[in-house]
Write a protein that holds these residues in place. Structure first.
Motif, PDB file in Angstrom:
ATOM      1  N   GLU A   1      49.473  49.343  23.992  1.00 45.84           N
ATOM      2  CA  GLU A   1      49.070  48.944  25.333  1.00 45.84           C
ATOM      3  C   GLU A   1      48.149  47.742  25.279  1.00 45.84           C
ATOM      4  OE1 GLU A   1      46.374  50.598  29.055  1.00 45.84           O
ATOM      5  OE2 GLU A   1      47.479  52.042  27.819  1.00 45.84           O
ATOM      6  N   GLY A   2      48.299  46.852  26.244  1.00 44.87           N
ATOM      7  CA  GLY A   2      47.396  45.726  26.417  1.00 44.87           C
ATOM      8  C   GLY A   2      46.978  45.624  27.873  1.00 44.87           C
ATOM      9  N   SER A   3      45.712  45.273  28.120  1.00 44.92           N
ATOM     10  CA  SER A   3      45.204  45.196  29.489  1.00 44.92           C
ATOM     11  C   SER A   3      44.381  43.925  29.677  1.00 44.92           C
ATOM     12  CB  SER A   3      44.313  46.403  29.815  1.00 44.92           C
ATOM     13  OG  SER A   3      44.997  47.619  29.630  1.00 44.92           O
ATOM     14  N   LEU A   4      44.454  43.374  30.872  1.00 44.81           N
ATOM     15  CA  LEU A   4      43.623  42.239  31.274  1.00 44.81           C
ATOM     16  C   LEU A   4      42.953  42.613  32.584  1.00 44.81           C
ATOM     17  CD1 LEU A   4      42.615  39.339  30.933  1.00 44.81           C
ATOM     18  CD2 LEU A   4      44.669  38.562  32.155  1.00 44.81           C
ATOM     19  N   LEU A   5      41.618  42.674  32.576  1.00 47.77           N
ATOM     20  CA  LEU A   5      40.860  43.133  33.728  1.00 47.77           C
ATOM     21  C   LEU A   5      39.758  42.138  34.068  1.00 47.77           C
ATOM     22  CD1 LEU A   5      40.307  46.806  32.509  1.00 47.77           C
ATOM     23  CD2 LEU A   5      42.133  46.010  34.004  1.00 47.77           C
ATOM     24  N   THR A   6      39.450  42.060  35.335  1.00 50.20           N
ATOM     25  CA  THR A   6      38.312  41.262  35.786  1.00 50.20           C
ATOM     26  C   THR A   6      37.452  42.132  36.682  1.00 50.20           C
ATOM     27  OG1 THR A   6      37.637  39.210  36.887  1.00 50.20           O
ATOM     28  CG2 THR A   6      39.515  40.370  37.813  1.00 50.20           C
ATOM     29  N   GLY A   7      36.156  41.851  36.709  1.00 54.02           N
ATOM     30  CA  GLY A   7      35.288  42.691  37.513  1.00 54.02           C
ATOM     31  C   GLY A   7      33.894  42.128  37.638  1.00 54.02           C
ATOM     32  N   TYR A   8      32.961  43.011  37.971  1.00 55.70           N
ATOM     33  CA  TYR A   8      31.575  42.612  38.201  1.00 55.70           C
ATOM     34  C   TYR A   8      30.657  43.696  37.646  1.00 55.70           C
ATOM     35  CZ  TYR A   8      27.681  40.296  40.552  1.00 55.70           C
ATOM     36  OH  TYR A   8      26.519  39.610  40.824  1.00 55.70           O
ATOM     37  N   GLU A   9      29.554  43.270  37.048  1.00 53.49           N
ATOM     38  CA  GLU A   9      28.584  44.216  36.513  1.00 53.49           C
ATOM     39  C   GLU A   9      27.228  43.997  37.178  1.00 53.49           C
ATOM     40  OE1 GLU A   9      27.027  45.943  32.225  1.00 53.49           O
ATOM     41  OE2 GLU A   9      27.841  43.910  32.312  1.00 53.49           O
ATOM     42  N   TRP A  10      26.643  45.096  37.680  1.00 52.60           N
ATOM     43  CA  TRP A  10      25.315  45.074  38.273  1.00 52.60           C
ATOM     44  C   TRP A  10      24.315  45.601  37.246  1.00 52.60           C
ATOM     45  CZ3 TRP A  10      29.737  46.492  40.744  1.00 52.60           C
ATOM     46  CH2 TRP A  10      30.062  45.785  41.920  1.00 52.60           C
ATOM     47  N   ILE A  11      23.255  44.833  37.010  1.00 51.23           N
ATOM     48  CA  ILE A  11      22.261  45.200  36.006  1.00 51.23           C
ATOM     49  C   ILE A  11      20.916  45.424  36.685  1.00 51.23           C
ATOM     50  CG2 ILE A  11      21.058  44.478  33.924  1.00 51.23           C
ATOM     51  CD1 ILE A  11      23.743  44.259  33.033  1.00 51.23           C
TER      52      ILE A  11
ATOM     53  N   ARG B   1      16.822  47.424  35.905  1.00 56.31           N
ATOM     54  CA  ARG B   1      15.903  47.648  34.793  1.00 56.31           C
ATOM     55  C   ARG B   1      16.320  48.846  33.941  1.00 56.31           C
ATOM     56  NH1 ARG B   1      10.923  46.602  32.802  1.00 56.31           N
ATOM     57  NH2 ARG B   1       9.823  48.335  31.825  1.00 56.31           N
ATOM     58  N   ASP B   2      16.754  49.943  34.571  1.00 54.61           N
ATOM     59  CA  ASP B   2      17.044  51.177  33.843  1.00 54.61           C
ATOM     60  C   ASP B   2      18.501  51.612  33.962  1.00 54.61           C
ATOM     61  OD1 ASP B   2      14.310  51.599  33.033  1.00 54.61           O
ATOM     62  OD2 ASP B   2      13.898  52.132  35.117  1.00 54.61           O
ATOM     63  N   ALA B   3      19.374  50.756  34.450  1.00 51.87           N
ATOM     64  CA  ALA B   3      20.765  51.169  34.635  1.00 51.87           C
ATOM     65  C   ALA B   3      21.674  49.956  34.741  1.00 51.87           C
ATOM     66  CB  ALA B   3      20.900  52.032  35.899  1.00 51.87           C
ATOM     67  N   ALA B   4      22.955  50.207  34.552  1.00 48.62           N
ATOM     68  CA  ALA B   4      23.979  49.179  34.722  1.00 48.62           C
ATOM     69  C   ALA B   4      25.260  49.839  35.223  1.00 48.62           C
ATOM     70  CB  ALA B   4      24.237  48.450  33.408  1.00 48.62           C
ATOM     71  N   LEU B   5      25.959  49.160  36.107  1.00 51.07           N
ATOM     72  CA  LEU B   5      27.204  49.662  36.683  1.00 51.07           C
ATOM     73  C   LEU B   5      28.209  48.527  36.723  1.00 51.07           C
ATOM     74  CD1 LEU B   5      28.838  51.832  38.283  1.00 51.07           C
ATOM     75  CD2 LEU B   5      27.800  50.874  40.367  1.00 51.07           C
ATOM     76  N   ALA B   6      29.437  48.788  36.246  1.00 50.18           N
ATOM     77  CA  ALA B   6      30.485  47.765  36.234  1.00 50.18           C
ATOM     78  C   ALA B   6      31.780  48.343  36.785  1.00 50.18           C
ATOM     79  CB  ALA B   6      30.705  47.245  34.813  1.00 50.18           C
ATOM     80  N   GLY B   7      32.510  47.509  37.514  1.00 51.62           N
ATOM     81  CA  GLY B   7      33.819  47.885  38.028  1.00 51.62           C
ATOM     82  C   GLY B   7      34.839  46.817  37.682  1.00 51.62           C
ATOM     83  N   TYR B   8      36.070  47.242  37.330  1.00 52.84           N
ATOM     84  CA  TYR B   8      37.122  46.321  36.898  1.00 52.84           C
ATOM     85  C   TYR B   8      38.437  46.648  37.584  1.00 52.84           C
ATOM     86  CZ  TYR B   8      34.024  45.107  32.997  1.00 52.84           C
ATOM     87  OH  TYR B   8      32.969  44.685  32.242  1.00 52.84           O
ATOM     88  N   ILE B   9      39.273  45.618  37.745  1.00 51.73           N
ATOM     89  CA  ILE B   9      40.627  45.790  38.242  1.00 51.73           C
ATOM     90  C   ILE B   9      41.521  44.764  37.567  1.00 51.73           C
ATOM     91  CG2 ILE B   9      40.286  44.234  40.216  1.00 51.73           C
ATOM     92  CD1 ILE B   9      42.152  46.124  41.812  1.00 51.73           C
ATOM     93  N   GLY B  10      42.750  45.133  37.320  1.00 51.41           N
ATOM     94  CA  GLY B  10      43.679  44.224  36.649  1.00 51.41           C
ATOM     95  C   GLY B  10      45.007  44.919  36.410  1.00 51.41           C
ATOM     96  N   PHE B  11      45.656  44.580  35.311  1.00 49.82           N
ATOM     97  CA  PHE B  11      46.950  45.195  35.006  1.00 49.82           C
ATOM     98  C   PHE B  11      47.020  45.542  33.534  1.00 49.82           C
ATOM     99  CE2 PHE B  11      47.546  40.736  34.051  1.00 49.82           C
ATOM    100  CZ  PHE B  11      48.350  40.744  32.918  1.00 49.82           C
ATOM    101  N   ASN B  12      47.906  46.476  33.214  1.00 46.96           N
ATOM    102  CA  ASN B  12      48.147  46.838  31.821  1.00 46.96           C
ATOM    103  C   ASN B  12      49.646  46.887  31.557  1.00 46.96           C
ATOM    104  OD1 ASN B  12      48.419  49.316  33.363  1.00 46.96           O
ATOM    105  ND2 ASN B  12      48.457  50.412  31.427  1.00 46.96           N
ATOM    106  N   VAL B  13      50.009  46.546  30.332  1.00 47.34           N
ATOM    107  CA  VAL B  13      51.397  46.656  29.867  1.00 47.34           C
ATOM    108  C   VAL B  13      51.420  47.750  28.818  1.00 47.34           C
ATOM    109  CG1 VAL B  13      53.336  45.487  28.775  1.00 47.34           C
ATOM    110  CG2 VAL B  13      51.802  44.209  30.292  1.00 47.34           C
ATOM    111  N   ARG B  14      52.235  48.757  29.024  1.00 48.99           N
ATOM    112  CA  ARG B  14      52.256  49.903  28.119  1.00 48.99           C
ATOM    113  C   ARG B  14      53.673  50.182  27.639  1.00 48.99           C
ATOM    114  NH1 ARG B  14      49.714  55.899  29.326  1.00 48.99           N
ATOM    115  NH2 ARG B  14      50.957  57.060  27.828  1.00 48.99           N
ATOM    116  N   SER B  15      53.788  50.487  26.343  1.00 52.68           N
ATOM    117  CA  SER B  15      55.078  50.790  25.731  1.00 52.68           C
ATOM    118  C   SER B  15      54.992  52.111  24.993  1.00 52.68           C
ATOM    119  CB  SER B  15      55.476  49.674  24.758  1.00 52.68           C
ATOM    120  OG  SER B  15      56.670  50.010  24.076  1.00 52.68           O
ATOM    121  N   ASN B  16      55.928  53.008  25.278  1.00 51.44           N
ATOM    122  CA  ASN B  16      56.037  54.292  24.594  1.00 51.44           C
ATOM    123  C   ASN B  16      57.443  54.444  24.018  1.00 51.44           C
ATOM    124  OD1 ASN B  16      53.536  54.804  26.007  1.00 51.44           O
ATOM    125  ND2 ASN B  16      53.922  56.988  25.691  1.00 51.44           N
TER     126      ASN B  16
END
Length: 274
Positions: free
Chosen positions: A127-137, A139-154
């Motif tokens: 599997e390979g994925s390409l995602l873009t998102g935003y991270e909020w930083i 003092r005592d925490a961090a939160l990130a969200g991503y969206i994109g697509f993945n190519v998967r082979s089974n």
């Protein structure tokens, strides 16, 4: 798969492993490779005092721009997977809130008793994925969200009409990381992802208590699955082990799989900044 909490890092940009993401088991674990969700990279710019010792902090080191996470996991249920994730900040230093781009690669193998064919089936997944998102930083925490697509082979060693998770395709993928240090000696991290390809999902939750400077130990729980299998894991992790510029995490525990039954898992993860 990596959110970073930087309030408890030295200015040399040490990193903390998370634990995810990975643990790999049957096919859908690859749909969400282990992200370094509990691996801090450096202190936030707003921090002016060392969170652990109380000493005056030095200037934040923003010289690094790319975080590379690697992980591997095996289970006694005949599966072995590995992943590599590269995350970079766009338009701002990685120690402050801003846009992120992530590239993921995962590969592994697994086997299971094929009830529909009366023989053991071996599966191969990439599997390979390409995602873009935003991270909020903060003092005592961090939160990130991503969206994109993945190519998967089974692929399967022999055709199994009882397993619909076969072939190659593209899916929409979303993911999120969270990391926090609620007190001077505790940490909490969470990671989750979902892909429309085979309805693959992966989630992990960790809590930890600091037993040495920057080293945490505690329980973890994982839930993963897709259109073919469902699995959960319960175990323990040791995170934040430093070896030069690399930080590592170890985990092991119990696994319960709908297809394979019960067993045990172990994983090792590492992160380096460049």
């Amino acid at each position: 798969m990596a959110v970073v909490c930087r309030n408890h890092q030295r200015t040399r940009g040490n990193l903390r492993i998370l634990a995810c993401g990975l643990a790999a088991a049957l096919p859908s674990v690859l749909a969400a490779p282990s992200e370094a969700a509990d691996l801090p990279a450096s202190a936030p710019a707003a921090a002016n005092v060392d969170w652990y010792t109380g000493a005056q902090a030095q200037a934040v080191d923003d010289s690094w721009a790319v975080a590379v996470d690697g992980s591997t996991s095996i289970t006694s249920n005949s599966s072995a997977f590995g992943s590599v994730t590269v995350t970079t900040a766009l338009g701002s230093p990685p120690t402050v809130s801003g846009a992120r781009v992530r590239v993921e690669g995962v590969a592994g193998t697994y086997s299971y008793p094929g009830q529909a064919v009366g023989a053991r089936v071996t599966g191969y997944q990439q599997e390979g994925s390409l995602l873009t998102g935003y991270e909020w930083i903060w003092r005592d925490a961090a939160l990130a969200g991503y969206i994109g697509f993945n190519v998967r082979s089974n692929q399967l060693s022999i055709p199994d009409p009882g397993n619909p998770v076969v072939g190659t395709g593209v899916g929409l993928k979303v993911a999120g990381n969270f990391y926090a240090t609620p007190t001077d000696r505790t940490m909490v991290s969470a990671y989750g992802s979902y892909s429309t390809k085979f309805n693959a999902y992966y989630s992990r939750f960790r809590v930890g208590y600091m037993v040495a400077d920057g080293v945490y130990i505690g329980p973890e729980a994982l839930f993963l699955g897709d259109d073919f299998f469902r699995q959960y894991r319960v175990g323990a992790h040791l995170s934040g082990l430093s070896f030069g510029p690399v930080q590592m995490s170890l985990a092991a525990g119990y696994v319960r799989d709908r297809v394979q039954g019960t067993g045990y898992y172990s994983s090792i993860e590492a992160r380096a900044n460049f």
